[in-house]
Design an enzyme around this catalytic site. Structure first.
Site, PDB file in Angstrom:
ATOM      1  N   SER A 242      19.657 -19.153 -20.877  1.00  0.00           N
ATOM      2  CA  SER A 242      20.681 -20.096 -20.414  1.00  0.00           C
ATOM      3  C   SER A 242      22.081 -19.587 -20.699  1.00  0.00           C
ATOM      4  O   SER A 242      23.017 -19.887 -19.960  1.00  0.00           O
ATOM      5  CB  SER A 242      20.478 -21.469 -21.045  1.00  0.00           C
ATOM      6  OG  SER A 242      20.551 -21.400 -22.450  1.00  0.00           O
ATOM      7  N   GLU A 243      22.268 -18.797 -21.783  1.00  0.00           N
ATOM      8  CA  GLU A 243      23.576 -18.230 -22.094  1.00  0.00           C
ATOM      9  C   GLU A 243      23.448 -16.899 -22.824  1.00  0.00           C
ATOM     10  O   GLU A 243      22.453 -16.659 -23.525  1.00  0.00           O
ATOM     11  CB  GLU A 243      24.420 -19.163 -22.974  1.00  0.00           C
ATOM     12  CG  GLU A 243      25.130 -20.282 -22.236  1.00  0.00           C
ATOM     13  CD  GLU A 243      24.435 -21.616 -22.384  1.00  0.00           C
ATOM     14  OE1 GLU A 243      24.938 -22.609 -21.851  1.00  0.00           O
ATOM     15  OE2 GLU A 243      23.378 -21.652 -23.026  1.00  0.00           O
ATOM     16  N   ALA A 244      24.469 -16.074 -22.638  1.00  0.00           N
ATOM     17  CA  ALA A 244      24.672 -14.874 -23.444  1.00  0.00           C
ATOM     18  C   ALA A 244      26.141 -14.864 -23.854  1.00  0.00           C
ATOM     19  O   ALA A 244      27.009 -15.372 -23.134  1.00  0.00           O
ATOM     20  CB  ALA A 244      24.321 -13.600 -22.670  1.00  0.00           C
TER      21      ALA A 244
END
Length: 288
Positions: free
Chosen positions: A46-48
């Protein structure tokens, strides 16, 4: 390309693989926005995030946060997971708090025992949702409009629309339609205990609320396992409206087989802190 230190951190859990993972590149210097976005998309998370030297006075580091397809000015679980990774890698705060620079400005973080907590940024938009939004959300969630017993804008970077249902059971039973909700980021909360004026559940439950976060996109319905930004904005709304106590724990991820726990506290100065445990699951290097 060069070899850069990397961690994948599970956030809002002390038990590996039960929270929400974030990929943290601990040296993002020299990477373009396009390279950061491409790596984020490749991780399928979902995120980096990418840690960089600070540019604002008082910041310990700068963080750029990406989700598939776009950069975010702020996000909660990446903030906690990146701070955890930065500290694990030997980062030392300049003062009492860790200070993160990101798109919404400077965000303070503190240690709460074994947990980290961030100070919720001010809402960019609050107040009730428009009735046409509520009708659309109810239809997209597959519920009656009358099942929504509270609602508010919860925009603190991500443009969340928050709705409250009568119970955690209703929240967990939702089967949203991504086609109807396309373009809306929707956070849903329901009480699990005797909280505020709405609903009840057997006493002894450690969690006051069940939370789910939906963000429909081009690939249909997506649900976030545990969402710091949403829980921060929900806390500001619910505590401010007298629908939640000044200290509580929220559960999120149950519907996805996770067991996220978000610790919320409003302090004597009126600041809302959002905390949770983090654990490193992967540690090494990445070539970027």
């Amino acid at each position: 390309m060069k070899t850069r230190p990397f961690q994948q951190v599970d956030v809002f859990t002390a038990v590996p693989y039960r929270g929400n993972p974030v990929a943290v590149v601990l040296d993002g210097e020299g990477l373009s926005t396009e390279e950061m976005q491409a790596f984020t998309n490749w991780t399928n998370l979902s995120e980096a995030t990418f840690v960089l030297p600070p540019t604002q006075a008082g910041a310990d580091y700068r963080l750029r946060i990406f989700c598939p397809g776009r950069e975010l000015p702020f996000a909660g679980h990446p903030t906690l997971g990146s701070c955890h990774a930065w500290l694990q890698a030997g980062g030392k705060p300049r003062g009492e708090h860790v200070v993160q620079e990101c798109g919404v400005g400077l965000v303070k973080l503190r240690r709460d025992g074994e947990r980290l907590a961030f100070a919720a940024p001010p809402l960019r938009k609050g107040g009730p949702l428009a009735e046409e939004d509520l009708a659309l959300i109810a239809r997209g969630l597959g519920i009656a409009r009358t099942d929504i017993v509270g609602h508010a804008w919860c925009d603190n970077g991500p443009n969340w629309r928050g709705v409250m249902l009568r119970s955690a059971e209703q929240v967990l039973a939702l089967k949203p339609d991504g086609a109807i909700l396309a373009g809306l980021d929707v956070g849903v909360v329901g009480p699990r205990g005797k909280v505020g004026v709405v609903g009840s559940r057997a006493s002894g439950d450690e969690c006051a609320f069940e939370v789910r976060a939906f963000f429909p996109g081009n690939n249909g319905m997506a649900e976030d396992p545990v969402t710091g930004s949403l829980n921060a904005a929900l806390a500001q709304w619910l505590i401010g409206a007298g629908l939640a106590p000044e200290s509580y724990v929220a559960s999120q991820g149950t519907a996805l087989g996770r067991a996220g726990r978000v610790h919320v506290q409003r302090d004597a100065q009126g600041e809302t802190w959002i905390g949770g445990a983090s654990v490193t699951c992967i540690e090494g290097s990445v070539r970027l």
